[in-house]
Design an enzyme around this catalytic site. Sequence first.
Site, PDB file in Angstrom:
ATOM      1  CD  GLU A 186     -26.166  23.906  18.730  1.00 54.03           C
ATOM      2  OE1 GLU A 186     -25.235  23.075  18.690  1.00 54.03           O
ATOM      3  OE2 GLU A 186     -26.187  24.858  19.522  1.00 54.03           O
ATOM      4  NE  ARG A 190     -24.603  20.448  19.355  1.00 52.92           N
ATOM      5  CZ  ARG A 190     -24.701  20.429  20.688  1.00 52.92           C
ATOM      6  NH1 ARG A 190     -24.536  19.301  21.351  1.00 52.92           N
ATOM      7  NH2 ARG A 190     -24.949  21.535  21.356  1.00 52.92           N
ATOM      8  CG  ASP A 318     -20.169  32.116  20.469  1.00 51.40           C
ATOM      9  OD1 ASP A 318     -20.887  32.095  19.450  1.00 51.40           O
ATOM     10  OD2 ASP A 318     -20.364  31.355  21.436  1.00 51.40           O
ATOM     11  CD  GLU A 443     -17.553  27.174  25.393  1.00 54.25           C
ATOM     12  OE1 GLU A 443     -18.230  26.807  24.415  1.00 54.25           O
ATOM     13  OE2 GLU A 443     -17.763  26.757  26.556  1.00 54.25           O
ATOM     14  CB  THR A 527     -17.261  26.387  16.727  1.00 54.31           C
ATOM     15  OG1 THR A 527     -17.366  27.151  17.928  1.00 54.31           O
ATOM     16  CG2 THR A 527     -18.622  25.811  16.353  1.00 54.31           C
TER      17      THR A 527
END
Length: 565
Positions: A186, A190, A318, A443, A527
């Site tokens: 994360e 980010r 994913d 998404e 992503t």
Amino acid sequence: MARSRSSLSTWRYVNPAYYLKRPKRLALLFIVFVFATLLFWDRQTIFRDHEEEVEKLKNEVSHLQSLLEEIKSGQSGAGKENVSHKGNANKKLDVSDDPIDIQRREKVKDAMIHAWSSYEKYAWGHDELQPQTKKGVDSFGGLGATLIDALDTLYIMGLDEQFQRAREWVAESLDFNKNYDASVFETTIRVVGGLISTYDLSGDKIFLEKAKDIADRLLPAWDTPSGIPYNIINLAHGNPHNPGWTGGDSILADSGTEQMEFIALSQRTGDSKYQLKVENVILELNKTFPPDGLLPIYINPLRGTRSYSTVTFGAMGDSFYEYLLKVWIQGNKTAAVKHYREMWETSMGGLESLVRRSTPSSFAYLCERIGSSLTDKMDELACFAPGMLALGSSGYGPAEAKKFLSLAEELAWTCYNFYQSTPTKLAGEDMSVGTSWNILRPETVESLFYLWRLTGNKTYQEWGWNIFQAFEKNSRIDSGYVGLKDVNTGVKDNMMQSFFLAETLKYLYLLFSPSSVISLDEWVFNTEAHPIKIMTRHDLAGKSVGKHIIETRSRARKEGRLPDN
């Protein structure tokens, strides 16, 4: 001199007495006068109508000029995407910018202003806003996650004042020396991704310096016997480890979704250590890559072996597959990154084995697998897959490209119907198992963005607009945006996720922007939807990384991006 007879006879026609003696001629004169008068006023009316039309056209031209100026100023955000490190001029806008797209783009921009203003008012410097209680919470250890996640969105949308205030906070208040156990994944997608993207867009070195600071704090996570990283690390003290609930294993997505950011950091700083750490993970996994390219979600970080667990394109699996494709694109599809593409194509062969279609509706969906058993379960998270398939389809030959693009379109239709099938028109997290909450995820909108960019089919814009309107109707409140605890009842939660500003609103904005805005020929999204500049890779599968880094460092010094010492 006496007048001639002809001159005198001409003057008699202007003498009233002449007509009084000849009534027929008087009547004829009257008729001529009436017709002349009518003709005159008709011409005057036509002239006035013409003037009104000209005035309308002038007003329309003025309106269009104003719109053009708005676009230009907006594209100092919606055009800044093309600024290089040295601030080169923007690319020309697409002349095909549709007036409806302009209006919708402005609506999305208004949503961003509302979300950002609420964060700025109630949660400034905190990780996320709780809109219902109007306070900030530190979900990621107090790193200003929403602020950093939103930086490039503010920049792209041309929200310069908001961007400058955020930039000042980053320069003066952002501190990573936190006694906090952070998620490596994360924090990378980010924070590291957000800072590098903003550096690529703005050329402001403060963002690169901060990205290097946080990346240095994450690096010890890769110090394992196999090179597969631990997924948790204390930002102040190091001490990497994995969550207790994984039984000591590392998570596939969490371990294989740092390549883009760390490769970019090595390219921009000239320091190879970041690239070497993350690329070693892919080389390690490639040693025993299965024939179908599908890895379970748990990997042992000590031995690098796969644990018996779920195979999925949803949560925890994913983005590993996403990055196999995107690192290939990031490196400009050269031989140096060919192995990423090869692994990805192998995995897409495996993905085909997970495709099933519902009956009688025939919606295509992706199953999950444990061992040889399939489960009819598809997360909303897996709705990134249509966009990934569309993006990667062009790397195949014609027949394969058509097949995978067609599959992408089928899956996108399924994902859109996740939204359309509920009373609120917002998708649940996983309706098949009764998880009916919605947390403003991006998404599906992400996939619609890719499909519109790559096919030009405006249907995907219409679907995206419908989803945006559902967010506006159900999630917008006076103090920000909230998710829904239940998409069937519309009951609201109390969290504005940072990815709503970083991803959902950004992809919606770009869905209604010209294709020159963050061109897919020049940028690739991580992503978390942070665009990173494509930079050609020449090192061959890591074998000549050292030489490449030396050359990159030299170029960076010449361009003023690194000090001479």
